[in-house]
Design a protein around this motif. Structure first.
Motif, short mmCIF file in Angstrom:
data_model
loop_
_atom_site.label_atom_id
_atom_site.label_comp_id
_atom_site.label_asym_id
_atom_site.label_seq_id
_atom_site.Cartn_x
_atom_site.Cartn_y
_atom_site.Cartn_z
N THR A 142 -23.20 -6.35 -34.38
CA THR A 142 -24.56 -6.03 -34.81
C THR A 142 -24.57 -5.38 -36.19
O THR A 142 -25.53 -5.53 -36.93
N THR A 143 -23.51 -4.65 -36.55
CA THR A 143 -23.34 -4.10 -37.91
C THR A 143 -21.89 -4.34 -38.33
O THR A 143 -21.09 -3.40 -38.39
N THR B 75 -29.31 -13.95 -37.38
CA THR B 75 -28.77 -13.22 -36.23
C THR B 75 -28.64 -14.14 -35.03
O THR B 75 -29.40 -15.09 -34.86
N PRO C 70 -23.56 -8.41 -44.65
CA PRO C 70 -23.76 -9.14 -43.40
C PRO C 70 -24.75 -10.29 -43.56
O PRO C 70 -25.62 -10.25 -44.43
N ASP D 269 -18.37 -4.93 -40.24
CA ASP D 269 -17.71 -4.43 -41.46
C ASP D 269 -16.34 -5.08 -41.53
O ASP D 269 -15.39 -4.64 -40.87
#
Length: 101
Positions: A68-69, A45, A41, A71
């Protein structure tokens, strides 16, 4: 050239309630980064009310995930061909990740 993704976070002006107009980025970007490591990532932000401008500047098609996370190796994700660009609403604290197709 390897797979590469350019990410820019910025607030926008002129948001349309019915989607009839494309929002325009404000004059100053919140943050930007060029990513060359797949599946890692971004280190930057998104802030409040930020949109993400995501450009495939490498030589391989990519799958891209935002969150936010994120994949990008599993769905849901976006497909981004070579030279393609996406502008997406990004959640506060959101990041971007990618993997080569």
């Amino acid at each position: 050239m390897p797979a590469e993704l350019e990410v820019t976070f910025a607030p926008v002006s002129g948001r349309s309630a019915n989607g009839s107009a494309m929002p325009a980025f404000d004059g100053n970007a919140s943050a930007s980064q060029t990513m060359a490591t797949a599946a890692t990532p971004s280190t930057i932000t998104a802030g409040s009310q930020d949109f993400a401008r995501i450009v495939n500047s490498g030589d391989a098609a990519l799958y891209v995930a935002v969150g936010t996370t994120p994949d990008a190796s599993t769905a849901p994700r976006w497909f981004l061909g070579v030279g393609d660009m996406l502008i997406l609403n990004c959640p506060d604290g959101g990041k971007v990740s990618f993997v080569a197709k």
